[in-house]
Design an enzyme around this catalytic site. Structure first.
Site, PDB file in Angstrom:
ATOM      1  N   TYR A 198       0.828  -1.201   0.000  1.00  0.00           N
ATOM      2  CA  TYR A 198       0.000   0.000   0.000  1.00  0.00           C
ATOM      3  C   TYR A 198       0.867   1.256   0.000  1.00  0.00           C
ATOM      4  O   TYR A 198       2.062   1.215   0.328  1.00  0.00           O
ATOM      5  CB  TYR A 198      -0.953   0.003   1.201  1.00  0.00           C
ATOM      6  CG  TYR A 198      -2.084   0.996   1.056  1.00  0.00           C
ATOM      7  CD1 TYR A 198      -2.934   0.953  -0.036  1.00  0.00           C
ATOM      8  CD2 TYR A 198      -2.278   2.003   1.995  1.00  0.00           C
ATOM      9  CE1 TYR A 198      -3.959   1.868  -0.192  1.00  0.00           C
ATOM     10  CE2 TYR A 198      -3.311   2.924   1.855  1.00  0.00           C
ATOM     11  CZ  TYR A 198      -4.143   2.844   0.759  1.00  0.00           C
ATOM     12  OH  TYR A 198      -5.150   3.764   0.604  1.00  0.00           O
ATOM     13  N   ASN A 248     -18.569  -5.183  -8.408  1.00  0.00           N
ATOM     14  CA  ASN A 248     -19.015  -5.974  -7.261  1.00  0.00           C
ATOM     15  C   ASN A 248     -18.177  -5.717  -6.015  1.00  0.00           C
ATOM     16  O   ASN A 248     -18.341  -6.386  -4.997  1.00  0.00           O
ATOM     17  CB  ASN A 248     -18.983  -7.467  -7.600  1.00  0.00           C
ATOM     18  CG  ASN A 248     -17.610  -7.942  -8.058  1.00  0.00           C
ATOM     19  OD1 ASN A 248     -16.920  -7.235  -8.788  1.00  0.00           O
ATOM     20  ND2 ASN A 248     -17.207  -9.131  -7.654  1.00  0.00           N
ATOM     21  N   SER A 249     -17.293  -4.731  -6.066  1.00  0.00           N
ATOM     22  CA  SER A 249     -16.483  -4.355  -4.905  1.00  0.00           C
ATOM     23  C   SER A 249     -17.283  -3.453  -3.976  1.00  0.00           C
ATOM     24  O   SER A 249     -18.397  -3.024  -4.301  1.00  0.00           O
ATOM     25  CB  SER A 249     -15.222  -3.617  -5.366  1.00  0.00           C
ATOM     26  OG  SER A 249     -15.567  -2.357  -5.942  1.00  0.00           O
ATOM     27  N   ARG A 298     -15.641  -9.316 -13.419  1.00  0.00           N
ATOM     28  CA  ARG A 298     -14.686 -10.235 -14.041  1.00  0.00           C
ATOM     29  C   ARG A 298     -15.154 -11.685 -14.047  1.00  0.00           C
ATOM     30  O   ARG A 298     -14.447 -12.552 -14.556  1.00  0.00           O
ATOM     31  CB  ARG A 298     -13.325 -10.122 -13.331  1.00  0.00           C
ATOM     32  CG  ARG A 298     -12.621  -8.799 -13.607  1.00  0.00           C
ATOM     33  CD  ARG A 298     -11.238  -8.765 -12.999  1.00  0.00           C
ATOM     34  NE  ARG A 298     -11.280  -8.583 -11.555  1.00  0.00           N
ATOM     35  CZ  ARG A 298     -10.212  -8.665 -10.757  1.00  0.00           C
ATOM     36  NH1 ARG A 298      -9.032  -8.933 -11.278  1.00  0.00           N
ATOM     37  NH2 ARG A 298     -10.341  -8.458  -9.465  1.00  0.00           N
ATOM     38  N   TYR A 313      -8.365   4.080  -9.334  1.00  0.00           N
ATOM     39  CA  TYR A 313      -8.167   4.143  -7.885  1.00  0.00           C
ATOM     40  C   TYR A 313      -7.680   2.819  -7.314  1.00  0.00           C
ATOM     41  O   TYR A 313      -7.625   2.643  -6.095  1.00  0.00           O
ATOM     42  CB  TYR A 313      -9.466   4.574  -7.185  1.00  0.00           C
ATOM     43  CG  TYR A 313     -10.581   3.546  -7.176  1.00  0.00           C
ATOM     44  CD1 TYR A 313     -10.825   2.766  -6.048  1.00  0.00           C
ATOM     45  CD2 TYR A 313     -11.401   3.369  -8.289  1.00  0.00           C
ATOM     46  CE1 TYR A 313     -11.856   1.836  -6.031  1.00  0.00           C
ATOM     47  CE2 TYR A 313     -12.431   2.444  -8.274  1.00  0.00           C
ATOM     48  CZ  TYR A 313     -12.650   1.676  -7.144  1.00  0.00           C
ATOM     49  OH  TYR A 313     -13.671   0.749  -7.137  1.00  0.00           O
ATOM     50  N   MET A 357      -6.526  -4.140  -8.842  1.00  0.00           N
ATOM     51  CA  MET A 357      -6.940  -5.469  -8.390  1.00  0.00           C
ATOM     52  C   MET A 357      -6.328  -6.593  -9.210  1.00  0.00           C
ATOM     53  O   MET A 357      -6.195  -7.720  -8.730  1.00  0.00           O
ATOM     54  CB  MET A 357      -8.461  -5.572  -8.402  1.00  0.00           C
ATOM     55  CG  MET A 357      -9.137  -4.745  -7.317  1.00  0.00           C
ATOM     56  SD  MET A 357     -10.927  -4.984  -7.317  1.00  0.00           S
ATOM     57  CE  MET A 357     -11.382  -4.021  -5.871  1.00  0.00           C
ATOM     58  N   PHE A 402      -7.066   8.692  -8.299  1.00  0.00           N
ATOM     59  CA  PHE A 402      -7.728   9.175  -7.086  1.00  0.00           C
ATOM     60  C   PHE A 402      -7.276   8.342  -5.903  1.00  0.00           C
ATOM     61  O   PHE A 402      -7.313   7.112  -5.931  1.00  0.00           O
ATOM     62  CB  PHE A 402      -9.248   9.106  -7.201  1.00  0.00           C
ATOM     63  CG  PHE A 402      -9.949   9.602  -5.960  1.00  0.00           C
ATOM     64  CD1 PHE A 402     -10.118  10.969  -5.755  1.00  0.00           C
ATOM     65  CD2 PHE A 402     -10.402   8.720  -4.984  1.00  0.00           C
ATOM     66  CE1 PHE A 402     -10.735  11.436  -4.597  1.00  0.00           C
ATOM     67  CE2 PHE A 402     -11.031   9.186  -3.831  1.00  0.00           C
ATOM     68  CZ  PHE A 402     -11.182  10.546  -3.639  1.00  0.00           C
ATOM     69  N   TRP A 403      -6.879   9.053  -4.832  1.00  0.00           N
ATOM     70  CA  TRP A 403      -6.508   8.424  -3.572  1.00  0.00           C
ATOM     71  C   TRP A 403      -7.158   9.245  -2.466  1.00  0.00           C
ATOM     72  O   TRP A 403      -6.895  10.435  -2.333  1.00  0.00           O
ATOM     73  CB  TRP A 403      -4.985   8.412  -3.422  1.00  0.00           C
ATOM     74  CG  TRP A 403      -4.496   7.636  -2.243  1.00  0.00           C
ATOM     75  CD1 TRP A 403      -5.136   6.649  -1.565  1.00  0.00           C
ATOM     76  CD2 TRP A 403      -3.214   7.770  -1.622  1.00  0.00           C
ATOM     77  NE1 TRP A 403      -4.349   6.155  -0.560  1.00  0.00           N
ATOM     78  CE2 TRP A 403      -3.163   6.824  -0.567  1.00  0.00           C
ATOM     79  CE3 TRP A 403      -2.111   8.582  -1.866  1.00  0.00           C
ATOM     80  CZ2 TRP A 403      -2.048   6.689   0.257  1.00  0.00           C
ATOM     81  CZ3 TRP A 403      -0.997   8.437  -1.042  1.00  0.00           C
ATOM     82  CH2 TRP A 403      -0.970   7.501  -0.007  1.00  0.00           C
TER      83      TRP A 403
END
Length: 327
Positions: A53, A151-152, A174, A238, A241, A263-264
């Site tokens: 991260y 779907n997150s 996916r 952002y 995955m 974007f963060w």
């Protein structure tokens, strides 16, 4: 009390963290002792455990970045909250715990009737979705937005927030098994990713022009949703995955004049005024407390089950958020 602690990072996130017993502390001057009611496990939390991260806390550390708690005791001169009050915890304090001592001034009182599990997920995913819909493109009622990773957690909030604003969404997943769940959240169009995505999107939206694309996957999927944008459209990334960097072909970046932005949320917090922050959270608090904005919950685990909880959060086949809910 129990704390989910880690003193190193590694490729298998559940292997580096464990539940550790500690004495429950007494609140000092200006502090509050709180009992944690619920704390989510976000993708950023998993990446923090693996060391991938953007911001990594010094070790040893306690996991968890957001959550909701109940005030159980106040130290001398503590102000702003009362014993028994439900409160939003400050971001980044280590929320995968049964109890914590917090500066009372940094606690935000929440409506007592609000579901603490839903409120616990308020400080990261909902503002991310809300701000990506508002900060980059001037969208009007009836406009189309496309997103992948629909779907997150962020994806689910974005669908609901878009519908509240009168926007229409194309939602890309996916795997075929994710289509039904995303559709149930109010999505206008749900499609499985692939090289021909732009053709299927065109069939679905007809003459509708898509001004904004939101990407959390990276790799070839970035270019797939860029293909669906109108000329001169904006793509906001952002996440990653797929584990791969964003791919954008010259056809989109050069010849179709697609703008790519990042974007963060942590960076937005650094730059936004206190007034702007409170405006965002005031809006989200009202929507979540009244049940107009919700997230699916896939599982709940005690702090003592933190290894199983992190493994569940890191797994790909999951439909909803994993929560740490101390017994």
């Amino acid at each position: 009390m129990l704390q989910a602690k880690y003193d190193h990072r590694g490729p298998v996130p559940q292997d580096v963290i464990e539940a550790v017993e500690a004495d429950t502390p007494e609140p000092g001057p200006g502090q509050a002792l709180v009992k944690v009611l619920a704390a989510p496990i976000n993708p950023s939390d998993v990446l923090t455990l693996t060391g991938e991260y953007g911001i990594l806390p010094p070790l040893p550390a306690v996991g968890g970045n957001e959550g909701v708690a109940e005030v159980v005791a106040l130290g001398p001169d503590a102000q702003g909250v009362d014993v028994g009050q439900t409160v939003l915890l400050p971001v980044g304090i280590g929320t995968w715990v049964s109890h914590a001592v917090v500066d009372a001034r940094k606690l935000v009182a929440l409506p007592k009737e609000a579901d603490p599990r839903q409120m616990a997920m308020m400080t990261i995913n909902p503002p991310t979705a809300l701000l990506m819909l508002s900060e980059f493109v001037d969208l009007q009622e009836g406009d189309w937005v496309i997103q992948n990773a629909a779907n997150s957690g962020v994806g689910g909030y974005l669908i609901q927030l878009a519908k509240i604003r009168g926007l229409k969404t194309v939602n890309v997943v996916r795997r075929e098994s994710a289509v039904e769940g995303v559709t149930a959240q109010g999505a206008d169009v749900v499609l499985v990713d692939g090289p021909d995505l732009h053709k299927r999107v065109k069939e679905a939206v007809g003459d509708g022009a898509i001004k904004l694309a939101i990407d959390a996957v990276g790799g070839a999927s970035t270019d797939h949703i860029a293909d669906c944008l109108q000329e001169g459209g904006t793509l906001v990334n952002y996440g990653m995955m797929s584990g791969e960097p964003c791919q954008l072909t010259p056809r989109n970046l050069v010849f179709r004049n697609i703008t790519a932005r990042g974007f963060w949320l942590a960076k937005w917090f650094e730059q936004a005024s206190r007034e702007d922050q409170m405006k965002v959270f005031g809006q989200l608090t009202k929507l979540i407390a009244t049940g107009k904005l919700q997230a699916k919950i896939a599982g709940e685990y005690d702090v003592s089950q933190i290894k199983e909880a992190v493994a569940a959060a890191a797994a790909g086949e999951r439909n909803g958020k994993i929560l740490v809910v101390p017994a």
